[in-house]
Design an enzyme around this catalytic site. Structure first.
Site, short mmCIF file in Angstrom:
data_model
loop_
_atom_site.label_atom_id
_atom_site.label_comp_id
_atom_site.label_asym_id
_atom_site.label_seq_id
_atom_site.Cartn_x
_atom_site.Cartn_y
_atom_site.Cartn_z
N SER A 90 0.85 -1.18 0.00
CA SER A 90 0.00 0.00 0.00
C SER A 90 0.89 1.23 0.00
O SER A 90 1.86 1.31 0.77
CB SER A 90 -0.90 0.01 1.23
OG SER A 90 -1.73 1.16 1.23
N HIS A 104 -2.55 7.22 -4.63
CA HIS A 104 -2.66 6.05 -3.77
C HIS A 104 -2.73 4.80 -4.64
O HIS A 104 -3.34 4.81 -5.72
CB HIS A 104 -3.93 6.15 -2.92
CG HIS A 104 -4.42 4.83 -2.41
ND1 HIS A 104 -5.49 4.14 -2.99
CD2 HIS A 104 -3.99 4.05 -1.38
CE1 HIS A 104 -5.69 3.02 -2.34
NE2 HIS A 104 -4.80 2.92 -1.37
#
Length: 298
Positions: A90, A104
Protein backbone atom coordinates in the site's frame (compact mmCIF):
# COMPACT_ATOMS: atom_id res chain seq x y z
CA UNK A 1 -2.72 -21.02 -4.92
CA UNK A 2 0.94 -19.97 -4.68
CA UNK A 3 1.30 -17.79 -1.59
CA UNK A 4 5.12 -17.51 -1.78
CA UNK A 5 4.87 -16.20 -5.35
CA UNK A 6 2.41 -13.52 -4.25
CA UNK A 7 4.72 -12.45 -1.44
CA UNK A 8 7.74 -12.30 -3.78
CA UNK A 9 5.79 -10.12 -6.18
CA UNK A 10 4.65 -7.72 -3.46
CA UNK A 11 8.18 -7.34 -2.06
CA UNK A 12 9.59 -6.82 -5.53
CA UNK A 13 6.92 -4.23 -6.31
CA UNK A 14 7.73 -2.31 -3.14
CA UNK A 15 11.43 -2.22 -4.00
CA UNK A 16 10.80 -1.18 -7.61
CA UNK A 17 8.50 1.67 -6.61
CA UNK A 18 10.78 2.91 -3.83
CA UNK A 19 13.80 2.81 -6.13
CA UNK A 20 12.11 4.86 -8.84
CA UNK A 21 10.62 7.40 -6.42
CA UNK A 22 13.94 7.89 -4.63
CA UNK A 23 15.64 8.49 -7.96
CA UNK A 24 13.06 11.09 -8.91
CA UNK A 25 13.00 12.83 -5.51
CA UNK A 26 16.73 12.76 -4.76
CA UNK A 27 16.02 11.80 -1.16
CA UNK A 28 16.46 8.55 0.74
CA UNK A 29 13.69 6.30 1.99
CA UNK A 30 13.90 5.20 5.61
CA UNK A 31 13.41 1.46 6.12
CA UNK A 32 11.59 0.07 9.18
CA UNK A 33 10.98 -3.64 9.66
CA UNK A 34 8.34 -4.54 12.20
CA UNK A 35 6.78 -7.66 13.66
CA UNK A 36 3.40 -8.40 15.13
CA UNK A 37 2.78 -10.46 18.27
CA UNK A 38 0.02 -12.60 16.75
CA UNK A 39 2.08 -13.38 13.66
CA UNK A 40 3.76 -11.73 10.72
CA UNK A 41 4.98 -8.19 10.25
CA UNK A 42 6.08 -5.89 7.51
CA UNK A 43 8.49 -3.42 5.98
CA UNK A 44 7.73 0.30 5.94
CA UNK A 45 9.59 2.59 3.54
CA UNK A 46 9.11 6.31 4.18
CA UNK A 47 10.50 9.53 2.75
CA UNK A 48 9.71 12.88 4.32
CA UNK A 49 10.66 16.47 3.42
CA UNK A 50 12.28 15.37 0.17
CA UNK A 51 12.94 17.30 -2.99
CA UNK A 52 9.52 16.42 -4.46
CA UNK A 53 7.57 14.61 -1.77
CA UNK A 54 6.44 16.15 1.48
CA UNK A 55 5.69 12.57 2.49
CA UNK A 56 5.84 9.28 0.59
CA UNK A 57 5.03 5.98 2.25
CA UNK A 58 5.31 2.56 0.62
CA UNK A 59 4.31 -0.30 2.93
CA UNK A 60 4.56 -4.07 2.67
CA UNK A 61 2.75 -6.15 5.27
CA UNK A 62 2.21 -9.87 5.79
CA UNK A 63 0.12 -10.63 8.85
CA UNK A 64 -1.60 -13.69 10.30
CA UNK A 65 -4.35 -13.91 12.88
CA UNK A 66 -6.82 -16.20 14.57
CA UNK A 67 -9.93 -14.20 13.64
CA UNK A 68 -10.70 -12.07 10.59
CA UNK A 69 -11.36 -8.43 11.69
CA UNK A 70 -14.82 -6.91 11.04
CA UNK A 71 -13.44 -4.61 8.30
CA UNK A 72 -12.39 -7.67 6.26
CA UNK A 73 -15.50 -9.76 6.87
CA UNK A 74 -18.14 -7.01 6.59
CA UNK A 75 -18.97 -7.93 3.01
CA UNK A 76 -18.64 -11.68 3.65
CA UNK A 77 -20.09 -12.35 7.11
CA UNK A 78 -19.85 -16.11 6.59
CA UNK A 79 -16.05 -15.75 6.98
CA UNK A 80 -16.20 -14.00 10.37
CA UNK A 81 -14.11 -15.76 12.99
CA UNK A 82 -11.89 -17.66 10.55
CA UNK A 83 -8.14 -17.48 10.88
CA UNK A 84 -6.52 -15.37 8.21
CA UNK A 85 -3.39 -14.52 6.31
CA UNK A 86 -3.16 -11.14 4.61
CA UNK A 87 -0.38 -9.56 2.61
CA UNK A 88 -0.06 -6.58 0.35
CA UNK A 89 1.59 -3.36 -0.72
CA UNK A 90 0.00 0.00 0.00
CA UNK A 91 1.40 3.40 -0.90
CA UNK A 92 0.35 7.03 -0.60
CA UNK A 93 2.40 9.86 -2.12
CA UNK A 94 1.95 13.48 -1.05
CA UNK A 95 4.00 15.86 -3.22
CA UNK A 96 4.80 19.31 -1.88
CA UNK A 97 3.69 21.21 -4.98
CA UNK A 98 -0.10 21.78 -4.83
CA UNK A 99 -0.33 21.35 -8.62
CA UNK A 100 0.97 17.78 -8.25
CA UNK A 101 -1.78 15.39 -7.10
CA UNK A 102 -1.68 12.94 -4.24
CA UNK A 103 -1.70 9.33 -5.41
CA UNK A 104 -2.66 6.05 -3.77
CA UNK A 105 -2.17 2.44 -4.85
CA UNK A 106 -2.86 -0.81 -3.05
CA UNK A 107 -2.71 -4.49 -4.00
CA UNK A 108 -3.52 -7.18 -1.46
CA UNK A 109 -4.19 -10.89 -0.99
CA UNK A 110 -6.31 -12.57 1.71
CA UNK A 111 -6.74 -16.18 2.76
CA UNK A 112 -9.38 -17.16 5.34
CA UNK A 113 -9.22 -20.66 6.81
CA UNK A 114 -11.30 -22.89 9.05
CA UNK A 115 -10.62 -26.44 10.18
CA UNK A 116 -12.50 -28.98 8.11
CA UNK A 117 -13.05 -26.72 5.12
CA UNK A 118 -10.88 -25.51 2.27
CA UNK A 119 -9.27 -22.06 2.35
CA UNK A 120 -11.14 -19.10 0.90
CA UNK A 121 -8.89 -16.62 -0.90
CA UNK A 122 -9.30 -13.35 -2.78
CA UNK A 123 -7.37 -10.39 -4.14
CA UNK A 124 -8.18 -6.70 -3.91
CA UNK A 125 -6.65 -3.36 -4.75
CA UNK A 126 -6.64 -0.43 -7.10
CA UNK A 127 -5.26 3.08 -7.52
CA UNK A 128 -6.72 6.57 -7.45
CA UNK A 129 -5.66 10.18 -7.99
CA UNK A 130 -6.44 13.16 -5.76
CA UNK A 131 -5.65 16.51 -7.40
CA UNK A 132 -5.84 19.87 -5.63
CA UNK A 133 -5.84 21.80 -8.91
CA UNK A 134 -7.51 20.00 -11.77
CA UNK A 135 -5.88 19.22 -15.10
CA UNK A 136 -8.02 17.23 -17.52
CA UNK A 137 -4.98 15.81 -19.35
CA UNK A 138 -3.73 14.33 -16.06
CA UNK A 139 -7.05 12.69 -15.26
CA UNK A 140 -7.31 11.30 -18.79
CA UNK A 141 -3.79 9.89 -18.69
CA UNK A 142 -4.30 8.26 -15.29
CA UNK A 143 -7.57 6.64 -16.34
CA UNK A 144 -6.13 5.44 -19.65
CA UNK A 145 -3.39 3.62 -17.73
CA UNK A 146 -6.00 2.11 -15.39
CA UNK A 147 -7.97 0.92 -18.41
CA UNK A 148 -4.81 -0.48 -20.04
CA UNK A 149 -3.89 -2.39 -16.88
CA UNK A 150 -7.23 -4.23 -17.02
CA UNK A 151 -7.75 -4.54 -20.78
CA UNK A 152 -6.03 -7.95 -21.20
CA UNK A 153 -8.48 -9.48 -18.73
CA UNK A 154 -11.72 -8.33 -20.32
CA UNK A 155 -13.23 -5.04 -21.48
CA UNK A 156 -15.85 -5.22 -18.74
CA UNK A 157 -13.35 -4.75 -15.89
CA UNK A 158 -12.41 -1.08 -16.33
CA UNK A 159 -15.95 0.41 -16.33
CA UNK A 160 -16.94 -1.80 -13.40
CA UNK A 161 -13.83 -1.10 -11.32
CA UNK A 162 -13.93 2.60 -12.26
CA UNK A 163 -17.52 2.86 -10.99
CA UNK A 164 -16.57 0.92 -7.85
CA UNK A 165 -13.76 3.42 -7.23
CA UNK A 166 -16.08 6.41 -7.66
CA UNK A 167 -18.50 4.91 -5.15
CA UNK A 168 -15.83 3.81 -2.67
CA UNK A 169 -13.69 6.96 -2.49
CA UNK A 170 -16.65 9.17 -1.64
CA UNK A 171 -17.07 11.11 1.61
CA UNK A 172 -20.70 10.49 2.43
CA UNK A 173 -20.79 13.03 5.25
CA UNK A 174 -19.53 15.73 2.84
CA UNK A 175 -21.30 14.56 -0.30
CA UNK A 176 -17.93 14.85 -2.08
CA UNK A 177 -15.63 12.64 -4.08
CA UNK A 178 -12.09 12.35 -2.72
CA UNK A 179 -10.57 12.98 -6.14
CA UNK A 180 -10.88 11.95 -9.79
CA UNK A 181 -10.94 8.25 -8.95
CA UNK A 182 -9.25 5.45 -10.82
CA UNK A 183 -10.01 1.78 -10.21
CA UNK A 184 -10.93 -0.24 -7.13
CA UNK A 185 -11.81 -3.90 -6.69
CA UNK A 186 -12.19 -6.45 -3.91
CA UNK A 187 -13.20 -10.10 -3.42
CA UNK A 188 -11.53 -11.02 -6.72
CA UNK A 189 -11.31 -14.82 -7.04
CA UNK A 190 -12.57 -15.59 -10.55
CA UNK A 191 -11.87 -17.10 -12.98
CA UNK A 192 -9.00 -18.74 -11.04
CA UNK A 193 -5.91 -17.95 -8.98
CA UNK A 194 -3.57 -17.52 -11.94
CA UNK A 195 -5.91 -15.14 -13.74
CA UNK A 196 -6.55 -13.02 -10.65
CA UNK A 197 -2.86 -12.90 -9.75
CA UNK A 198 -2.00 -11.79 -13.29
CA UNK A 199 -4.54 -8.97 -13.08
CA UNK A 200 -3.09 -7.79 -9.75
CA UNK A 201 0.43 -7.86 -11.18
CA UNK A 202 -0.75 -5.74 -14.09
CA UNK A 203 -2.39 -3.18 -11.77
CA UNK A 204 0.76 -2.94 -9.67
CA UNK A 205 2.95 -2.64 -12.75
CA UNK A 206 0.87 0.16 -14.25
CA UNK A 207 1.02 2.50 -11.26
CA UNK A 208 4.30 4.23 -12.04
CA UNK A 209 3.44 4.74 -15.74
CA UNK A 210 0.09 6.17 -14.62
CA UNK A 211 1.48 8.60 -12.05
CA UNK A 212 5.05 9.61 -12.86
CA UNK A 213 4.33 11.51 -16.12
CA UNK A 214 1.78 13.60 -14.19
CA UNK A 215 4.25 14.26 -11.40
CA UNK A 216 6.96 15.24 -13.89
CA UNK A 217 4.60 17.77 -15.52
CA UNK A 218 3.47 19.40 -12.27
CA UNK A 219 6.28 19.20 -9.72
CA UNK A 220 8.11 22.30 -11.01
CA UNK A 221 5.14 24.61 -11.54
CA UNK A 222 5.24 27.87 -9.55
CA UNK A 223 2.73 28.14 -6.70
CA UNK A 224 1.57 30.65 -4.11
CA UNK A 225 0.80 30.57 -0.39
CA UNK A 226 -2.89 30.62 -1.33
CA UNK A 227 -2.46 27.42 -3.34
CA UNK A 228 -0.55 25.75 -0.52
CA UNK A 229 -3.33 26.71 1.88
CA UNK A 230 -5.97 25.20 -0.41
CA UNK A 231 -3.88 22.02 -0.73
CA UNK A 232 -3.77 21.77 3.07
CA UNK A 233 -7.53 22.30 3.26
CA UNK A 234 -8.29 19.60 0.67
CA UNK A 235 -5.84 17.24 2.37
CA UNK A 236 -8.20 17.42 5.32
CA UNK A 237 -10.72 15.51 3.20
CA UNK A 238 -8.07 12.86 2.60
CA UNK A 239 -7.60 12.49 6.35
CA UNK A 240 -11.34 12.29 6.95
CA UNK A 241 -11.77 9.54 4.39
CA UNK A 242 -8.85 7.45 5.63
CA UNK A 243 -9.89 7.62 9.27
CA UNK A 244 -13.64 7.23 8.79
CA UNK A 245 -14.15 4.96 5.76
CA UNK A 246 -10.97 3.34 4.47
CA UNK A 247 -11.13 -0.43 4.92
CA UNK A 248 -7.37 -0.83 4.73
CA UNK A 249 -6.80 1.63 7.59
CA UNK A 250 -9.54 -0.01 9.65
CA UNK A 251 -8.17 -3.49 8.94
CA UNK A 252 -4.69 -2.47 10.04
CA UNK A 253 -5.90 -0.94 13.30
CA UNK A 254 -8.37 -3.75 14.06
CA UNK A 255 -5.81 -6.45 13.37
CA UNK A 256 -3.16 -4.97 15.65
CA UNK A 257 -0.87 -3.68 12.93
CA UNK A 258 1.86 -1.11 13.45
CA UNK A 259 0.10 2.22 13.95
CA UNK A 260 2.95 4.36 12.60
CA UNK A 261 2.94 2.35 9.37
CA UNK A 262 -0.84 2.43 9.02
CA UNK A 263 -1.11 6.19 9.51
CA UNK A 264 1.81 6.99 7.20
CA UNK A 265 -0.88 7.61 4.58
CA UNK A 266 -1.84 10.87 6.29
CA UNK A 267 -0.28 14.10 4.96
CA UNK A 268 2.08 16.01 7.28
CA UNK A 269 0.47 19.43 6.77
CA UNK A 270 -3.33 19.75 6.91
CA UNK A 271 -5.84 22.51 7.68
CA UNK A 272 -9.55 22.59 8.49
CA UNK A 273 -11.55 25.80 8.01
CA UNK A 274 -15.08 26.42 9.21
CA UNK A 275 -17.68 26.52 6.45
CA UNK A 276 -15.17 27.55 3.77
CA UNK A 277 -16.44 28.07 0.21
CA UNK A 278 -14.36 28.60 -2.95
CA UNK A 279 -14.56 31.89 -4.82
CA UNK A 280 -16.92 31.65 -7.81
CA UNK A 281 -14.94 31.31 -11.03
CA UNK A 282 -11.68 30.46 -9.23
CA UNK A 283 -9.42 27.49 -9.91
CA UNK A 284 -10.48 26.12 -6.54
CA UNK A 285 -14.14 26.29 -7.51
CA UNK A 286 -13.31 24.61 -10.83
CA UNK A 287 -11.93 21.60 -8.92
CA UNK A 288 -15.30 21.08 -7.25
CA UNK A 289 -17.34 21.77 -10.38
CA UNK A 290 -15.37 19.77 -12.97
CA UNK A 291 -13.19 17.22 -11.16
CA UNK A 292 -14.86 16.14 -7.91
CA UNK A 293 -17.80 14.66 -9.81
CA UNK A 294 -17.94 11.24 -11.50
CA UNK A 295 -16.88 11.55 -15.14
CA UNK A 296 -15.89 9.27 -17.98
CA UNK A 297 -12.28 10.26 -18.54
CA UNK A 298 -11.53 7.82 -21.37
Amino acid sequence: MDRPAVKRFFLGLQEAVVGRLAELDGGEFRRDEWSRAEGGGGVTRMLEDGGVFERAGVNFSHVLGSGLPPSASAGRPELAGRSFEAMGVSLVLHPRNPHAPTAHMNVRFFVAEKAGTGPVWWFGGGMDLTPYYGYAEDARHFHRCCRDALAPFGAEHYPRFKRWCDEYFFLKHRGEARGVGGIFFDDLSRPDFDGCFALVRSVGGHFLPAYLPILERRRGLPYTDRERAFQAYRRGRYVEFNLVYDRGTLFGLQSGGRTESILISLPPRVEWRYDWKPEPGSAEEKLYREFLVPRDWV
